[in-house]
Motif scaffolding. Structure first.
Motif, PDB file in Angstrom:
ATOM      1  N   UNK A  83      53.014  24.458  15.099  1.00 35.54           N
ATOM      2  CA  UNK A  83      53.076  25.407  13.982  1.00 35.54           C
ATOM      3  C   UNK A  83      51.854  26.318  13.941  1.00 35.54           C
ATOM      4  N   UNK A  84      50.719  25.765  14.343  1.00 35.46           N
ATOM      5  CA  UNK A  84      49.455  26.498  14.251  1.00 35.46           C
ATOM      6  C   UNK A  84      48.704  26.302  15.560  1.00 35.46           C
ATOM      7  N   UNK A  85      48.120  27.384  16.114  1.00 34.82           N
ATOM      8  CA  UNK A  85      47.528  27.258  17.457  1.00 34.82           C
ATOM      9  C   UNK A  85      46.313  26.332  17.519  1.00 34.82           C
ATOM     10  N   UNK A  86      45.630  26.115  16.396  1.00 34.21           N
ATOM     11  CA  UNK A  86      44.456  25.238  16.432  1.00 34.21           C
ATOM     12  C   UNK A  86      44.713  23.889  15.775  1.00 34.21           C
ATOM     13  N   UNK A  87      45.575  23.859  14.750  1.00 30.94           N
ATOM     14  CA  UNK A  87      45.824  22.571  14.093  1.00 30.94           C
ATOM     15  C   UNK A  87      46.970  21.814  14.747  1.00 30.94           C
ATOM     16  N   UNK A  88      47.820  22.474  15.506  1.00 32.46           N
ATOM     17  CA  UNK A  88      48.716  21.893  16.501  1.00 32.46           C
ATOM     18  C   UNK A  88      49.641  20.777  16.021  1.00 32.46           C
ATOM     19  N   UNK A  89      50.373  21.032  14.959  1.00 33.48           N
ATOM     20  CA  UNK A  89      51.397  20.079  14.525  1.00 33.48           C
ATOM     21  C   UNK A  89      52.746  20.584  15.042  1.00 33.48           C
TER      22      UNK A  89
END
Lengths: 190, 280
Positions: B112-118
């Motif tokens: 969902x998010x490029x850094x938080x990666x869920x």
């Protein structure tokens, strides 16, 4: 060049004597258990090692397969499971090799630190054919979740494989199939 | 106006996702067969042999040829006389991707998010490029794109003085640097001109062209031939094991650009070139 004698049969777990007979370019067929792990699982394993905590499986003599299978259809043992690109695991691989890991299966080039660890600790890096996931899944006869179910396709699975095809890329003697292949087949100034 | 109901679009996209991943096109199989004829390296030939066998298994058993069933890149040509009935076009495409990837046992590879990666869990969102065209038809192409080759792609904003040679050097250097990582033999999509983002989309579109088809402009067709020869002279070979066949094809697409710019984008595709199209 060695005489063509067909693929080398490798049965896991591997001993020093198993990896000592492998040379870059050799075709191998793997039998026994191998463990899947990708980026996220590697990060967790290395953190456990740094914190001196037990791992979900012993690395001793084992082979890790850089793979995140697609879901299995009902009735299938495992979904399509080809190799993923290995350099993403380069930051973690030397630590695992120091702690007993003997083999890695993936695709693509490794960094110097990994090649160095392979030489110093007697390990081997093998390439499976990227994108041959359907074919490779047929060589897997059992698949069992070992750890990190929350990671989905990135969880660690123990795969029971037979006649699993791979080729030796980096051996303990410093041989590198990617470099040797390039030298042999490149033409003139491109 | 012609009504096209979102339910039709959902069903079409669902089918395209599964078909694209499991049925590698005949153009690719033919190119792999030709590669087998010219490949000299023993390891390279074994790799091509496994790839061909793999693609036949995938097609016969309806399982994905590659476990990286990719991001769902979707190209849409929307006729301006079409009215999308019953909901939104993009929602319908995403629902089709969701059903295709969940129901079709395809891997979910989107965070969902490029850094938080869920992980989003259903391979949405799709990456949708819409063009509005004349007519009352809706053409949808689903082109699943794996990360192995996508990660080796590159873009350069060259000065116009770099010219033809500068473009060629950049394309060849991108393939050389990628080495074994993008699963060669690759297909090389090249977008020349346009804007920064335009060149990249053009390079991706170039990958949709059937293998064996050349640029209709003989100048660029000649450049495609030269680049293919020079790329195969690199010696990277199938899977990077060394050999004669590093690329199956080079496809160049061009568009106008700024007087001060020469954008070049190179989008690499692995041998598992996947895309299927439907017209509603």
């Amino acid at each position: 060049m060695k005489m063509e004698v067909g693929p080398v049969k490798l049965t896991t777990p591997l001993e020093d004597s198993d990896v000592a007979k492998l040379r870059a370019g050799d075709q191998v067929r793997i039998y026994g258990c191998i463990y899947t792990a990708r980026d996220a699982a590697h990060a967790r394993l290395v953190r456990l090692i740094k914190e001196c905590r037990p791992l979900p499986f012993s690395l001793d003599g084992q082979v890790i397969y850089y793979a995140g299978p697609a879901p299995a259809r009902p009735g299938m043992v495992v979904g399509p499971c080809g190799p993923t690109t290995s350099y993403r695991m380069d930051a973690y691989a030397p630590t695992l090799i120091e702690h007993g890991l003997k083999g890695m299966i993936g695709k693509g080039s490794r960094g110097e630190a990994v090649k160095d660890a392979i030489r110093r600790h007697k390990a081997v890096y093998l390439a499976a054919v990227g994108g041959a996931a359907a074919l490779l899944s047929r060589r897997v006869h059992a698949c069992e979740l070992v750890a990190y179910e929350d990671l989905g396709p990135e969880a660690i699975y123990r795969l029971q494989v037979e006649d699993f095809p791979a080729v030796v890329v980096n051996d303990i003697y410093g041989g590198d199939l990617y470099e040797a292949g390039l030298q042999r087949y490149k033409r003139g100034a491109v | 106006m012609r009504d096209i109901y979102v339910s039709e679009i959902v069903e079409a996209v669902q089918g395209l996702c599964i078909e694209a991943n499991c049925d590698i096109g005949d153009d690719v199989l033919k190119a792999l067969g030709a590669a087998m004829e010219v490949e000299e390296s023993e390891q390279g030939r074994e790799a091509i042999r496994q790839i061909i066998e793999n693609n036949m298994i995938a097609r016969d058993d309806l399982i994905p040829a590659c476990q990286d069933t990719g991001l769902a890149v979707v190209f849409v040509e929307l006729g301006q006389e079409v009215h999308i009935a019953g909901g939104s076009l993009c929602d319908a495409i995403n629902e089709g991707v969701r059903r295709g990837y969940v129901g079709g046992y395809l891997r979910k590879s989107v965070v969902r998010d490029p850094l938080r990666r869920e992980n989003t869990g259903d391979n949405t969102p799709a990456f949708i490029h819409i063009s509005v065209v004349p007519g009352d038809r809706l053409t949808i192409t689903v082109a699943p794109k794996g990360a192995g080759s996508e990660n080796m792609s590159a873009i350069a904003m060259l000065p116009p003085s770099a010219g033809e040679d500068g473009v060629k050097e950049f394309v060849i250097e991108t393939v050389r640097r990628a080495g074994p990582n993008p699963c060669p033999p690759v297909i090389v999509g090249v977008g020349i001109g346009g804007t920064f983002e335009g060149a990249a989309i053009l390079a991706k579109r170039a990958l949709l062209r059937p293998l064996g088809e050349r640029n209709s402009d003989s100048f660029y067709a000649g450049m495609e031939d030269e680049l293919l020869r020079r790329i195969n002279d690199l010696g990277i070979g199938p899977q990077g094991f060394g050999g004669r066949v590093t690329a199956l094809a080079v496809h160049i697409e061009v568009m106008p650009c700024h007087i001060a710019s020469l954008p070049v984008a190179v989008n690499l595709n692995c041998h598992a070139s996947r895309h299927k199209t439907i017209t509603l």
